[in-house]
Scaffold this motif. Structure first.
Motif, mmCIF file in Angstrom:
data_model
loop_
_atom_site.group_PDB
_atom_site.id
_atom_site.type_symbol
_atom_site.label_atom_id
_atom_site.label_comp_id
_atom_site.label_asym_id
_atom_site.label_seq_id
_atom_site.Cartn_x
_atom_site.Cartn_y
_atom_site.Cartn_z
ATOM 1 N N UNK A 275 0.755 -1.202 0.049
ATOM 2 C CA UNK A 275 -0.134 0.024 0.062
ATOM 3 C C UNK A 275 0.872 1.168 0.081
ATOM 4 N N UNK A 276 0.230 2.366 -0.384
ATOM 5 C CA UNK A 276 1.000 3.523 -0.320
ATOM 6 C C UNK A 276 -0.116 4.578 -0.215
ATOM 7 N N UNK A 277 0.103 5.703 0.580
ATOM 8 C CA UNK A 277 -0.592 6.637 0.867
ATOM 9 C C UNK A 277 -0.153 8.071 -0.315
ATOM 10 N N UNK A 278 -0.984 8.525 -1.124
ATOM 11 C CA UNK A 278 -0.568 9.568 -1.971
ATOM 12 C C UNK A 278 -1.367 10.697 -1.708
ATOM 13 N N UNK A 279 -0.860 12.184 -1.975
ATOM 14 C CA UNK A 279 -1.449 13.366 -1.799
ATOM 15 C C UNK A 279 -1.383 14.195 -3.055
ATOM 16 N N UNK A 280 -2.164 15.374 -3.121
ATOM 17 C CA UNK A 280 -2.075 15.861 -4.315
ATOM 18 C C UNK A 280 -1.196 17.262 -4.309
ATOM 19 N N UNK A 281 -0.770 17.330 -3.090
ATOM 20 C CA UNK A 281 -0.021 18.850 -2.955
ATOM 21 C C UNK A 281 1.492 18.714 -3.415
ATOM 22 N N UNK A 282 2.058 17.672 -3.406
ATOM 23 C CA UNK A 282 3.602 17.639 -3.348
ATOM 24 C C UNK A 282 4.086 17.241 -5.044
ATOM 25 N N UNK A 283 3.221 17.395 -5.815
ATOM 26 C CA UNK A 283 3.852 17.390 -7.133
ATOM 27 C C UNK A 283 4.281 15.849 -7.323
ATOM 28 N N UNK A 284 5.596 15.524 -8.094
ATOM 29 C CA UNK A 284 5.981 14.527 -8.487
ATOM 30 C C UNK A 284 6.244 13.589 -7.292
ATOM 31 N N UNK A 285 6.833 14.097 -6.171
ATOM 32 C CA UNK A 285 6.892 12.928 -5.039
ATOM 33 C C UNK A 285 5.796 13.117 -3.931
ATOM 34 N N UNK A 286 4.667 12.377 -4.660
ATOM 35 C CA UNK A 286 3.265 12.542 -3.885
ATOM 36 C C UNK A 286 3.144 11.357 -2.915
ATOM 37 N N UNK A 287 4.092 10.473 -2.672
ATOM 38 C CA UNK A 287 3.816 9.260 -1.748
ATOM 39 C C UNK A 287 4.255 9.933 -0.531
ATOM 40 N N UNK A 288 3.279 9.941 0.590
ATOM 41 C CA UNK A 288 3.723 10.230 1.946
ATOM 42 C C UNK A 288 3.994 8.996 2.920
ATOM 43 N N UNK A 289 3.673 7.974 2.459
ATOM 44 C CA UNK A 289 3.802 6.658 3.245
ATOM 45 C C UNK A 289 3.548 5.545 2.345
ATOM 46 N N UNK A 290 4.303 4.395 2.729
ATOM 47 C CA UNK A 290 4.033 3.284 2.125
ATOM 48 C C UNK A 290 4.310 2.024 2.758
ATOM 49 N N UNK A 291 3.973 0.764 2.579
ATOM 50 C CA UNK A 291 4.440 -0.505 3.075
ATOM 51 C C UNK A 291 3.832 -1.828 2.635
ATOM 52 N N UNK A 292 3.915 -2.777 3.528
ATOM 53 C CA UNK A 292 3.238 -3.765 2.819
ATOM 54 C C UNK A 292 3.764 -5.187 3.756
ATOM 55 N N UNK A 293 3.208 -6.143 3.315
ATOM 56 C CA UNK A 293 3.757 -7.432 3.708
ATOM 57 C C UNK A 293 5.221 -7.914 3.352
ATOM 58 N N UNK A 294 5.940 -8.630 4.179
ATOM 59 C CA UNK A 294 7.283 -9.168 3.847
ATOM 60 C C UNK A 294 7.473 -10.393 4.760
ATOM 61 N N UNK A 295 6.610 -11.317 4.134
ATOM 62 C CA UNK A 295 6.617 -12.692 5.076
ATOM 63 C C UNK A 295 7.670 -13.412 5.037
ATOM 64 N N UNK A 296 8.653 -13.154 3.773
ATOM 65 C CA UNK A 296 9.826 -14.074 3.778
ATOM 66 C C UNK A 296 11.244 -13.603 4.509
ATOM 67 N N UNK A 297 10.949 -12.217 4.746
ATOM 68 C CA UNK A 297 12.259 -11.531 5.136
ATOM 69 C C UNK A 297 12.777 -12.012 6.474
ATOM 70 N N UNK A 298 12.185 -12.191 7.528
ATOM 71 C CA UNK A 298 12.868 -12.645 8.713
ATOM 72 C C UNK A 298 13.458 -13.861 8.467
ATOM 73 N N UNK A 299 13.015 -14.892 7.732
ATOM 74 C CA UNK A 299 13.434 -16.225 7.602
ATOM 75 C C UNK A 299 15.003 -15.965 6.482
ATOM 76 N N UNK A 300 14.805 -15.262 5.567
ATOM 77 C CA UNK A 300 15.854 -14.705 4.775
ATOM 78 C C UNK A 300 17.108 -14.047 5.546
#
Ligand code: HAM
Length: 434
Positions: A275-300
């Protein structure tokens, strides 16, 4: 002597930046306070990891084919010949520390947050810096869609508490490794015959990281992608059900979202919900936050096979958006007392009074520069003072001081012993003046 300025892409946070108010320390303190309060509300514990890590940590987690690792890391060799990198993001270091300290065995060790600087050698422009700061959350141990929704809701609540509106949540699922391998093949099969029509960057990605082409902002790429195979057609039943449950739980919580099949994120460790949260006020750099699942990383990274999900939100962009949307940065301090001494007797009495006020948690400052009364009042206003306490021989002989309320210019005389009680009452919202 020539002045030395800060390197490109970094900035100072200072008490009052009139030109660029997003650099005011008070704005940052306010936003960080809201983040900490919220983290506590959700039962998260703070983690602080070093500014630099072994380079291989990011190669193995974020991925060698990603821009972050490939082009943007500040990598150097230390005097012992080790390759180290300033952290470009927070997830890999947190999971490294989680595994190293067996935090899976520590009560509360699997629900973590951080507020920390990150370093990326990016082309600097508004909203994109070489040192930026993230409020990040990493929650380990649960596969369930309810866990995804808790984390997304936390980030949404953060923005809401800061008074942000018009924030759009883009949501997608990218499936597990096997799903992505099958999808990658189909995408490459589709794009290869059109290779020449792709932007140079996407042509390169076709070799190294084809799924990232979906993220391209180039119009020709976008046109080609309109007919490309969609990742959701490759999801396994269980992945589809997980995603549908996430969507319906978000509906229940009234967290609005848009499903965006092109959202793939720029780090290799993700799987499933992103997921990502975007806003209209920042021009090209419109993503203010993002993330997601990473179920394999702890094991890796050598830990137990634990599922995990998290987010990072960039505080520069959050504060800039708050300013652009006219959000409030909390109430100004309702009280600030400035002590002005009109003579040496007043000056001798000042330190003890200052100490008593501060011991009672009342914000107070003394004019050490012996300004004349008029200039002193002017200075008090510049410091954000709300009241001036005038100390002079005449009043002190009768154990009294003069209080001037700067907003109303009203003046009164109170007993020296009454000062603390008088201002305490004002700080608690009482009228105080008489
Ligand atoms: P990210 O999307 O690379 O994710 O960064 C998170 C946020 O940091 C972005 O949405 C943006 O607001 C901010 N940001 C990134 N780069 C810059 C920059 N150069 N200048 C200003 N702000 C920037 C991650 O870093 C993941 N570790 C998030 C995560 C945590 N995923 C799971 N857990």
């Amino acid at each position: 002597m020539t002045k030395i300025s800060s390197p490109p892409g970094v900035f100072d946070l200072i008490p009052n930046d009139a030109q660029e108010p997003w650099k005011n320390t008070s704005a940052w303190q306010y936003v960080e306070k809201i983040a900490r309060n919220l983290a506590e509300l959700y039962g998260l514990r703070e983690i602080r990891t070093p500014l630099f890590e072994k380079t291989e940590l990011f190669q193995r987690s974020v991925g060698e084919a990603t821009d972050i690792v490939n082009k943007e890391m500040y990598t150097f060799e230390d005097r012992g010949g080790r390759s180290l990198s300033l952290r470009p993001e927070g997830t890999a270091p947190v999971i490294r520390a989680f595994v190293e300290h067996r935090l899976d065995l520590v009560p509360g060790g699997n629900r973590l947050f951080y507020i920390a600087p990150m370093f990326r050698y990016e082309r600097s422009q508004k909203g994109r810096y070489r040192q930026h700061h993230q409020f990040g959350v990493e929650v380990l141990g649960a596969h369930d869609p309810e866990q995804d929704v808790e984390v997304i809701d936390l980030l949404y609540s953060f923005y809401r508490r800061l008074g942000l509106s018009e924030v759009t949540l883009c949501l997608n699922t990218i499936g597990d490794q096997a799903t992505r391998t099958a999808y990658r093949e189909a995408l490459v099969d589709y794009l290869l015959p059109h290779r020449g029509a792709l932007s140079p960057e996407s042509q390169q990605r076709l070799e190294t990281n084809p799924i990232r082409i979906l993220d391209s902002k180039n119009e020709d790429d976008q046109a080609l992608l309109a007919e490309a195979p969609a990742i959701h057609d490759f999801l396994k039943d269980q992945e589809r059900t997980h995603f549908e449950t996430v969507c319906s739980l978000l509906d229940q919580l009234e967290v609005p979202y848009q499903i965006s099949q092109r959202l793939v994120r720029g780090l290799d460790y993700y799987s499933g919900t992103v997921f990502e949260f975007v806003v209209g006020q920042l021009g090209a750099q419109n993503s203010i936050g993002g993330g997601g699942r990473y179920d394999g990383l702890v094991h890796t990274l050598g830990g137990p096979p634990l599922a995990a999900i998290g987010f990072g939100t960039g505080l520069e962009r959050v504060i800039q958006t708050m300013l652009a949307q006219g959000a409030s940065f909390g109430d100004a301090i309702p009280l600030k007392i400035v002590l002005l001494c009109v003579d040496e007797v007043g000056r001798k009495a000042a330190p003890l009074l200052l100490h008593r006020l501060r011991s009672a948690s009342l914000p107070a400052e003394l004019d050490f520069n012996r300004r004349k009364l008029g200039r002193g009042i002017q200075w008090a206003l510049e410091q954000g003072g709300t009241h001036v306490l005038i100390l002079g021989e005449g009043e002190l002989q009768s154990e009294k001081v003069v209080v001037k309320t700067l907003a109303t210019e009203q003046q009164c005389v109170i007993g020296l012993d009454e000062c603390v009680a008088y201002f305490k009452k004002i700080s608690q919202g009482g009228p105080g003046d008489r």
